[in-house]
Scaffold this active site. Sequence first.
Site, PDB file in Angstrom:
ATOM      1  N   GLY B  57       0.858  -1.176   0.000  1.00 11.82           N
ATOM      2  CA  GLY B  57       0.000   0.000   0.000  1.00 11.82           C
ATOM      3  C   GLY B  57       0.892   1.223   0.000  1.00 11.82           C
ATOM      4  O   GLY B  57       1.704   1.411   0.907  1.00 11.82           O
ATOM      5  N   ALA B  58       0.741   2.059  -1.034  1.00 10.30           N
ATOM      6  CA  ALA B  58       1.677   3.166  -1.228  1.00 10.30           C
ATOM      7  C   ALA B  58       1.834   4.069   0.000  1.00 10.30           C
ATOM      8  O   ALA B  58       2.959   4.340   0.427  1.00 10.30           O
ATOM      9  CB  ALA B  58       1.262   3.969  -2.459  1.00 10.30           C
ATOM     10  N   ARG B  92      10.385  -0.587  -3.859  1.00  7.62           N
ATOM     11  CA  ARG B  92       9.208  -0.667  -4.737  1.00  7.62           C
ATOM     12  C   ARG B  92       9.256   0.537  -5.673  1.00  7.62           C
ATOM     13  O   ARG B  92       8.973   1.657  -5.249  1.00  7.62           O
ATOM     14  CB  ARG B  92       7.885  -0.623  -3.937  1.00  7.62           C
ATOM     15  CG  ARG B  92       7.622  -1.754  -2.940  1.00  7.62           C
ATOM     16  CD  ARG B  92       7.485  -3.138  -3.539  1.00  7.62           C
ATOM     17  NE  ARG B  92       6.485  -3.278  -4.567  1.00  7.62           N
ATOM     18  CZ  ARG B  92       5.207  -3.611  -4.350  1.00  7.62           C
ATOM     19  NH1 ARG B  92       4.771  -3.796  -3.135  1.00  7.62           N
ATOM     20  NH2 ARG B  92       4.376  -3.760  -5.366  1.00  7.62           N
ATOM     21  N   GLN B 196      -5.310  -9.162  -2.625  1.00  8.66           N
ATOM     22  CA  GLN B 196      -5.472  -8.154  -1.567  1.00  8.66           C
ATOM     23  C   GLN B 196      -6.951  -7.872  -1.305  1.00  8.66           C
ATOM     24  O   GLN B 196      -7.335  -7.536  -0.183  1.00  8.66           O
ATOM     25  CB  GLN B 196      -4.780  -6.840  -1.965  1.00  8.66           C
ATOM     26  CG  GLN B 196      -3.269  -6.882  -2.003  1.00  8.66           C
ATOM     27  CD  GLN B 196      -2.753  -7.167  -3.403  1.00  8.66           C
ATOM     28  OE1 GLN B 196      -3.444  -7.784  -4.220  1.00  8.66           O
ATOM     29  NE2 GLN B 196      -1.541  -6.746  -3.691  1.00  8.66           N
ATOM     30  N   ASP B 237      -1.028   4.437  -6.434  1.00  9.58           N
ATOM     31  CA  ASP B 237       0.378   4.346  -6.037  1.00  9.58           C
ATOM     32  C   ASP B 237       1.176   5.545  -6.525  1.00  9.58           C
ATOM     33  O   ASP B 237       2.221   5.883  -5.978  1.00  9.58           O
ATOM     34  CB  ASP B 237       0.989   3.054  -6.580  1.00  9.58           C
ATOM     35  CG  ASP B 237       0.413   1.860  -5.846  1.00  9.58           C
ATOM     36  OD1 ASP B 237      -0.713   1.455  -6.180  1.00  9.58           O
ATOM     37  OD2 ASP B 237       1.069   1.379  -4.910  1.00  9.58           O
ATOM     38  N   ASN B 247      -2.111   2.569 -10.479  1.00  9.54           N
ATOM     39  CA  ASN B 247      -2.614   1.804  -9.336  1.00  9.54           C
ATOM     40  C   ASN B 247      -2.487   0.322  -9.658  1.00  9.54           C
ATOM     41  O   ASN B 247      -2.038  -0.059 -10.744  1.00  9.54           O
ATOM     42  CB  ASN B 247      -4.080   2.200  -9.042  1.00  9.54           C
ATOM     43  CG  ASN B 247      -4.592   1.647  -7.720  1.00  9.54           C
ATOM     44  OD1 ASN B 247      -3.875   1.662  -6.716  1.00  9.54           O
ATOM     45  ND2 ASN B 247      -5.800   1.113  -7.716  1.00  9.54           N
ATOM     46  N   LYS B 248      -2.878  -0.504  -8.730  1.00  8.81           N
ATOM     47  CA  LYS B 248      -2.793  -1.959  -8.854  1.00  8.81           C
ATOM     48  C   LYS B 248      -3.298  -2.456 -10.202  1.00  8.81           C
ATOM     49  O   LYS B 248      -4.286  -1.936 -10.727  1.00  8.81           O
ATOM     50  CB  LYS B 248      -3.630  -2.582  -7.723  1.00  8.81           C
ATOM     51  CG  LYS B 248      -3.614  -4.097  -7.630  1.00  8.81           C
ATOM     52  CD  LYS B 248      -2.237  -4.684  -7.514  1.00  8.81           C
ATOM     53  CE  LYS B 248      -1.427  -4.098  -6.407  1.00  8.81           C
ATOM     54  NZ  LYS B 248       0.021  -4.400  -6.507  1.00  8.81           N
TER      55      LYS B 248
END
Lengths: 347, 347
Positions: B57-58, B92, B196, B237, B247-248
Amino acid sequence: MTKTTKSLREDPVRHIVWRGSRLDVLDQRLLPRRVKYVSCRTAADVAKATKDMVLRGAPLIGCAAAYGMALAARRNRLKDVLAAEPVLRRARPTAVNLMHALDHMLAVARNGDERSLSKRMSAAAVRYYRDDLAYNETMALLGAKLLKKGSRVITHCNAGALATAGIGTAVGMIRAGFLTGKVSHVYPCETRPYLQGSRLTLWELMQAGIPATLITDNMAAHLMKTRKIDAVIVGSDRIAANADVCNKIGTYGLAILAKHHGIPFYVVAPSTTVDLKTPTGERIPIEERSSAEVVSVLGAPIAPKGARAHHFAFDVTPHRLVTAIVTERGVVAPADGRTLKKVLSHR
Amino acid sequence: MTKTTKSLREDPVRHIVWRGSRLDVLDQRLLPRRVKYVSCRTAADVAKATKDMVLRGAPLIGCAAAYGMALAARRNRLKDVLAAEPVLRRARPTAVNLMHALDHMLAVARNGDERSLSKRMSAAAVRYYRDDLAYNETMALLGAKLLKKGSRVITHCNAGALATAGIGTAVGMIRAGFLTGKVSHVYPCETRPYLQGSRLTLWELMQAGIPATLITDNMAAHLMKTRKIDAVIVGSDRIAANADVCNKIGTYGLAILAKHHGIPFYVVAPSTTVDLKTPTGERIPIEERSSAEVVSVLGAPIAPKGARAHHFAFDVTPHRLVTAIVTERGVVAPADGRTLKKVLSHR
């Protein structure tokens, strides 16, 4: 026979084996890890195997149901056949090939002497199976012609040899495309919750030596945006009279993504998949299966205890999102529903 | 403090616990089955935990990195901090909050006496963490106002308390929405490959007593077509200067599906997620992770041996598909990238 046709027929998957007094069914739930057969001696056995997903894929479900009717006819009693028919019909409500096979076998049963019932039904089931094989071959060759050289394609679920009598619908087109230089790379979507893409389609592609890279279902959009994707190719469980296409859950989303990126979206399905009695896709019943199949993967829980989940097994893609439907009778651009009726009119 | 604010702050997840000489990190890979902490005593430990997805999670990655820098400062030597910074930065590559936290902590390190380094860095890390909490609360309340009463919403991945210092970004907005009658039902996408959605978001929603039904990623389109879905709400993110949203993986596809069905698409992210140095989404590096994480689920193989797979961890959603970005500084309709800059200009 051309070289391509010959290659297409090589290594047929022995996934339903007719033994006269029983039908041996490869348990697809255990693939690719284990090769194990389930023996069906009655129509009820076939219905159970179908319901429990031992076998899957609309065309294969049709073939198995035909054999199931032949098993019901073994004592040469029409009433056994009539009793077996609704049991088989309830096994998977979405696959129209199942309904088609049962209607056909019922007609065979009624059209002749009761003493010859078993013999006639057995022969009809074998013929039904062989017809599916021949359809697949025709569709594979017709479909491959639609692709441009060196295409990179996305497919979903398993519309391969394992879903049909052999060769496959969508994967058959991909195989014929690969043999003729039309397909260079395949991206099968894993296809949650049952993972037919990662377990079955990828396995078939690897067996056939076709370059393939697995993606999760949610990677398709990114792939379409960042890599050259030339086509999406899928099968179907039922096609309505207006050419709306019912197929494995996730197909509708893929069709929207393909449209958004200007990528052609092809559906490959024998004409037995077309249900002219169903006017539009909204009228197709969507099977909802157990949520247990969503909250776990291969038996291992992936969600908290007591979690609720939806399990829609299929979805419907409106015909305006479909570039072409490839049937054994020809290729239909379904923007106009009447075309489909015309192609199928001399069935 | 209003009742909603008070409820929002209840039951914060104890997922990173600062102990002065170490950071205890809840191992999110084991949730919801097991609650286990990993102790980080050095910046390298924090970098490893981040890389190995013990925490994710950013915003949370940013908070953990701030604590990692504080750990590096424990011997009051600036050179230790300067050496730790690139190790954390590489953990990351996509999360810009990580870069933001490191830049901030570097500035703190350089701005003062070396003898007070540890004390200053520790205080700054705690402040960074508390700021994230406060941002979440503001965003949750701002975001909830955008929703209409009784909304049914889809979310993706985990942008919940577990992804932030607490409360959450997307899930924070959902929680505030639920507390104010704006949200009636949530459909978290399971979010392959790491799940997730099913493991973390569904768990958080169930803990908060919010009605939720899990779906596989490929069910979103069918749900949008057949049920009333009022909004899609996700985190981010990294947001580029032109408001493109990273994002994801799967977010971009969801945004296209939302657009197709006329459903608003909201992104909730603190202003630290916005990277004004990155002009557009195309310039955001997309982390590719090991294919092993795609060909297996929770360690169990789901594909044939030797299978190839892609594992894109993120995707980019162009700003024209985003209805609004909710930051702690205000709500931005990103059709015009300049608005974003303006909202953030007094940062």
